[in-house]
Design a protein around this motif. Structure first.
Motif, PDB file in Angstrom:
ATOM      1  N   GLY A   1       0.778  -1.229   0.000  1.00 29.72           N
ATOM      2  CA  GLY A   1       0.000   0.000   0.000  1.00 29.72           C
ATOM      3  C   GLY A   1       0.810   1.280   0.000  1.00 29.72           C
ATOM      4  O   GLY A   1       0.274   2.335  -0.334  1.00 29.72           O
ATOM      5  N   GLU A   2       2.082   1.237   0.380  1.00 25.09           N
ATOM      6  CA  GLU A   2       2.866   2.465   0.498  1.00 25.09           C
ATOM      7  C   GLU A   2       4.224   2.302  -0.181  1.00 25.09           C
ATOM      8  O   GLU A   2       4.665   1.178  -0.459  1.00 25.09           O
ATOM      9  CB  GLU A   2       3.063   2.820   1.981  1.00 25.09           C
ATOM     10  CG  GLU A   2       1.767   3.051   2.745  1.00 25.09           C
ATOM     11  CD  GLU A   2       2.015   3.349   4.211  1.00 25.09           C
ATOM     12  OE1 GLU A   2       3.208   3.388   4.602  1.00 25.09           O
ATOM     13  OE2 GLU A   2       1.038   3.524   4.946  1.00 25.09           O
ATOM     14  N   ALA A   3       4.877   3.447  -0.422  1.00 23.48           N
ATOM     15  CA  ALA A   3       6.181   3.415  -1.079  1.00 23.48           C
ATOM     16  C   ALA A   3       7.234   2.732  -0.203  1.00 23.48           C
ATOM     17  O   ALA A   3       8.183   2.112  -0.706  1.00 23.48           O
ATOM     18  CB  ALA A   3       6.629   4.836  -1.421  1.00 23.48           C
ATOM     19  N   THR A   4       7.066   2.836   1.110  1.00 22.06           N
ATOM     20  CA  THR A   4       8.046   2.240   2.029  1.00 22.06           C
ATOM     21  C   THR A   4       7.733   0.778   2.361  1.00 22.06           C
ATOM     22  O   THR A   4       8.509   0.139   3.070  1.00 22.06           O
ATOM     23  CB  THR A   4       8.092   3.048   3.335  1.00 22.06           C
ATOM     24  OG1 THR A   4       6.781   3.059   3.936  1.00 22.06           O
ATOM     25  CG2 THR A   4       8.550   4.478   3.074  1.00 22.06           C
ATOM     26  N   SER A   5       6.614   0.260   1.858  1.00 19.83           N
ATOM     27  CA  SER A   5       6.205  -1.099   2.207  1.00 19.83           C
ATOM     28  C   SER A   5       7.208  -2.164   1.795  1.00 19.83           C
ATOM     29  O   SER A   5       7.486  -3.092   2.580  1.00 19.83           O
ATOM     30  CB  SER A   5       4.832  -1.409   1.600  1.00 19.83           C
ATOM     31  OG  SER A   5       3.834  -0.596   2.160  1.00 19.83           O
ATOM     32  N   PRO A   6       7.790  -2.101   0.583  1.00 19.80           N
ATOM     33  CA  PRO A   6       8.772  -3.140   0.230  1.00 19.80           C
ATOM     34  C   PRO A   6       9.966  -3.188   1.176  1.00 19.80           C
ATOM     35  O   PRO A   6      10.427  -4.276   1.554  1.00 19.80           O
ATOM     36  CB  PRO A   6       9.199  -2.740  -1.193  1.00 19.80           C
ATOM     37  CG  PRO A   6       8.040  -1.982  -1.733  1.00 19.80           C
ATOM     38  CD  PRO A   6       7.490  -1.226  -0.559  1.00 19.80           C
ATOM     39  N   LEU A   7      10.480  -2.025   1.594  1.00 20.27           N
ATOM     40  CA  LEU A   7      11.608  -1.987   2.524  1.00 20.27           C
ATOM     41  C   LEU A   7      11.207  -2.535   3.886  1.00 20.27           C
ATOM     42  O   LEU A   7      11.931  -3.338   4.492  1.00 20.27           O
ATOM     43  CB  LEU A   7      12.134  -0.564   2.660  1.00 20.27           C
ATOM     44  CG  LEU A   7      13.281  -0.363   3.665  1.00 20.27           C
ATOM     45  CD1 LEU A   7      14.492  -1.212   3.281  1.00 20.27           C
ATOM     46  CD2 LEU A   7      13.652   1.105   3.763  1.00 20.27           C
ATOM     47  N   SER A   8      10.041  -2.109   4.385  1.00 23.99           N
ATOM     48  CA  SER A   8       9.566  -2.587   5.686  1.00 23.99           C
ATOM     49  C   SER A   8       9.346  -4.095   5.660  1.00 23.99           C
ATOM     50  O   SER A   8       9.669  -4.796   6.630  1.00 23.99           O
ATOM     51  CB  SER A   8       8.269  -1.876   6.063  1.00 23.99           C
ATOM     52  OG  SER A   8       8.462  -0.485   6.159  1.00 23.99           O
ATOM     53  N   LEU A   9       8.807  -4.581   4.541  1.00 23.58           N
ATOM     54  CA  LEU A   9       8.571  -6.016   4.415  1.00 23.58           C
ATOM     55  C   LEU A   9       9.879  -6.787   4.401  1.00 23.58           C
ATOM     56  O   LEU A   9      10.000  -7.835   5.047  1.00 23.58           O
ATOM     57  CB  LEU A   9       7.780  -6.293   3.133  1.00 23.58           C
ATOM     58  CG  LEU A   9       7.403  -7.754   2.884  1.00 23.58           C
ATOM     59  CD1 LEU A   9       6.469  -8.257   3.975  1.00 23.58           C
ATOM     60  CD2 LEU A   9       6.743  -7.896   1.511  1.00 23.58           C
ATOM     61  N   THR A  10      10.861  -6.276   3.705  1.00 20.97           N
ATOM     62  CA  THR A  10      12.170  -6.939   3.661  1.00 20.97           C
ATOM     63  C   THR A  10      12.784  -7.025   5.054  1.00 20.97           C
ATOM     64  O   THR A  10      13.316  -8.077   5.451  1.00 20.97           O
ATOM     65  CB  THR A  10      13.116  -6.174   2.722  1.00 20.97           C
ATOM     66  OG1 THR A  10      12.552  -6.123   1.415  1.00 20.97           O
ATOM     67  CG2 THR A  10      14.479  -6.855   2.663  1.00 20.97           C
ATOM     68  N   ILE A  11      12.694  -5.930   5.811  1.00 21.19           N
ATOM     69  CA  ILE A  11      13.273  -5.910   7.160  1.00 21.19           C
ATOM     70  C   ILE A  11      12.545  -6.882   8.084  1.00 21.19           C
ATOM     71  O   ILE A  11      13.167  -7.667   8.814  1.00 21.19           O
ATOM     72  CB  ILE A  11      13.243  -4.480   7.727  1.00 21.19           C
ATOM     73  CG1 ILE A  11      14.161  -3.565   6.913  1.00 21.19           C
ATOM     74  CG2 ILE A  11      13.662  -4.485   9.197  1.00 21.19           C
ATOM     75  CD1 ILE A  11      14.085  -2.110   7.322  1.00 21.19           C
ATOM     76  N   SER A  12      11.207  -6.853   8.063  1.00 23.61           N
ATOM     77  CA  SER A  12      10.432  -7.676   8.990  1.00 23.61           C
ATOM     78  C   SER A  12      10.585  -9.162   8.698  1.00 23.61           C
ATOM     79  O   SER A  12      10.768  -9.973   9.624  1.00 23.61           O
ATOM     80  CB  SER A  12       8.955  -7.280   8.940  1.00 23.61           C
ATOM     81  OG  SER A  12       8.423  -7.477   7.640  1.00 23.61           O
ATOM     82  N   LEU A  13      10.553  -9.552   7.423  1.00 31.33           N
ATOM     83  CA  LEU A  13      10.699 -10.970   7.099  1.00 31.33           C
ATOM     84  C   LEU A  13      12.125 -11.459   7.343  1.00 31.33           C
ATOM     85  O   LEU A  13      12.330 -12.597   7.769  1.00 31.33           O
ATOM     86  CB  LEU A  13      10.300 -11.216   5.645  1.00 31.33           C
ATOM     87  CG  LEU A  13       8.817 -11.045   5.304  1.00 31.33           C
ATOM     88  CD1 LEU A  13       8.527 -11.543   3.899  1.00 31.33           C
ATOM     89  CD2 LEU A  13       7.934 -11.766   6.306  1.00 31.33           C
ATOM     90  N   SER A  14      13.096 -10.605   7.073  1.00 32.51           N
ATOM     91  CA  SER A  14      14.486 -10.986   7.352  1.00 32.51           C
ATOM     92  C   SER A  14      14.708 -11.167   8.847  1.00 32.51           C
ATOM     93  O   SER A  14      15.415 -12.093   9.280  1.00 32.51           O
ATOM     94  CB  SER A  14      15.448  -9.928   6.800  1.00 32.51           C
ATOM     95  OG  SER A  14      15.324  -9.813   5.400  1.00 32.51           O
ATOM     96  N   LEU A  15      14.102 -10.287   9.645  1.00 29.33           N
ATOM     97  CA  LEU A  15      14.221 -10.397  11.100  1.00 29.33           C
ATOM     98  C   LEU A  15      13.562 -11.671  11.601  1.00 29.33           C
ATOM     99  O   LEU A  15      14.120 -12.384  12.456  1.00 29.33           O
ATOM    100  CB  LEU A  15      13.591  -9.177  11.769  1.00 29.33           C
ATOM    101  CG  LEU A  15      13.634  -9.139  13.299  1.00 29.33           C
ATOM    102  CD1 LEU A  15      15.069  -9.165  13.794  1.00 29.33           C
ATOM    103  CD2 LEU A  15      12.906  -7.905  13.819  1.00 29.33           C
ATOM    104  N   PHE A  16      12.384 -11.982  11.068  1.00 26.55           N
ATOM    105  CA  PHE A  16      11.698 -13.209  11.469  1.00 26.55           C
ATOM    106  C   PHE A  16      12.537 -14.438  11.127  1.00 26.55           C
ATOM    107  O   PHE A  16      12.743 -15.327  11.968  1.00 26.55           O
ATOM    108  CB  PHE A  16      10.339 -13.301  10.775  1.00 26.55           C
ATOM    109  CG  PHE A  16       9.710 -14.663  10.852  1.00 26.55           C
ATOM    110  CD1 PHE A  16       9.137 -15.114  12.029  1.00 26.55           C
ATOM    111  CD2 PHE A  16       9.708 -15.509   9.747  1.00 26.55           C
ATOM    112  CE1 PHE A  16       8.571 -16.380  12.107  1.00 26.55           C
ATOM    113  CE2 PHE A  16       9.142 -16.769   9.815  1.00 26.55           C
ATOM    114  CZ  PHE A  16       8.567 -17.204  10.991  1.00 26.55           C
ATOM    115  N   ALA A  17      13.038 -14.497   9.897  1.00 20.59           N
ATOM    116  CA  ALA A  17      13.865 -15.632   9.491  1.00 20.59           C
ATOM    117  C   ALA A  17      15.156 -15.691  10.307  1.00 20.59           C
ATOM    118  O   ALA A  17      15.641 -16.776  10.647  1.00 20.59           O
ATOM    119  CB  ALA A  17      14.182 -15.536   8.002  1.00 20.59           C
ATOM    120  N   GLY A  18      15.703 -14.518  10.647  1.00 22.52           N
ATOM    121  CA  GLY A  18      16.901 -14.483  11.475  1.00 22.52           C
ATOM    122  C   GLY A  18      16.651 -15.054  12.861  1.00 22.52           C
ATOM    123  O   GLY A  18      17.519 -15.738  13.426  1.00 22.52           O
TER     124      GLY A  18
END
Length: 271
Positions: A74-91
């Motif tokens: 929904g937002e321009a920053t969503s791809p970056l936020s998604l990358t950070i959150s999923l990487s943190l979860f996998a980490g």
């Protein structure tokens, strides 16, 4: 003159300041492990993680082609936020051997050698238990989505916000993973003298009720099948933990001096 390190108390006792330093050290080690694993996954394997976590959603979409449902950024920053959150979860998942060990080592620092050997097999099960909980949650996830999306009114679209969908998925997986660690904390409380095996087996009916209530609350679907998939293994792990606790208590009783066999744990001896 070389500085000498303060000798460690043989019984594992520490002052309050030492407890805080120990907690800070183990927290820093855990944070570094999670950060390193998250960065590595974000750089090398983000696409694989995204595909794995979105697979249950795509499976539902493919099974219901007439359903107007899609994932949306929904937002321009969503791809970056998604990358950070999923990487943190996998980490967090990948570094689980490190931070789970740090938690265990902080909770029970003063074990005797015999207690360490007796609980070694159970400590070795910590990571498999956590990963087993995550695996069970991932297996249940398609059913959970089917039930939840089944409430979508006919003729309406269900445009899913990427951030909210993946937040739901990651929390769902972590709840199962952490719940499967129940026996580890039970054994830890037993080693600290705070929980006895007799109490565990005497109140198994109450424990069963509490486990099922927790399973019903922790799982987002209202069906009994999903609840039992979490509650059933938890009940078995609860009873298995009670068995391990009984072995530990039997070993303690065997090694107790003869003059102390008739004394309660909180009763002073005549010596």
């Amino acid at each position: 003159m070389a500085l000498r390190r303060t000798p460690r108390d043989p019984e594992g006792r520490m002052t309050l300041a030492e407890h805080f330093r120990e907690f800070r050290r183990r927290l820093v080690v855990s944070a570094i492990a999670v950060a390193v694993a998250s960065i590595a996954i974000g750089v090398l394997y983000f696409e694989e993680v995204y595909a794995l976590l979105s697979a249950p959603f795509n499976a539902y979409k493919d099974a219901n082609p007439d359903s107007l449902i899609t994932l949306n950024l929904g937002e321009a920053t969503s791809p970056l936020s998604l990358t950070i959150s999923l990487s943190l979860f996998a980490g967090i998942i990948v570094s689980s051997p490190v931070w789970l060990y740090q938690i265990w080592a902080f909770i029970v620092p003063g074990l005797t050698r015999k207690e360490k050997r007796l609980s070694l097999a159970f400590i070795g099960a910590v990571v498999p238990l956590f990963l087993a909980g995550v695996f069970v949650a991932y297996s249940v996830l398609p059913t959970a989505l089917m039930v939840l999306y089944g409430f979508t009114p006919e003729g309406t679209s269900n445009i899913q916000d990427n951030a909210k969908y993946f937040a739901f998925v990651t929390r769902f997986l972590l709840v199962f993973g952490i719940a499967f660690l129940l026996p580890v904390f039970m054994v830890a409380l037993n080693l600290l003298g705070l929980l006895a095996s007799d109490f565990v087996f005497k109140h198994w009916r109450v424990a069963t009720l509490l486990i099922m209530v927790f399973s019903a609350v922790a799982t987002p679907t209202g069906d009994a099948f999903t609840m039992l998939l979490l509650g059933g293994p938890l009940l078995l792990l609860y009873l298995a933990a009670g068995g391990v606790m009984r072995l530990i208590e039997a070993r303690r009783a065997k090694n107790r001096p003869e003059w102390a066999t008739d004394l309660a744990d909180d009763q002073a001896s005549a010596l």
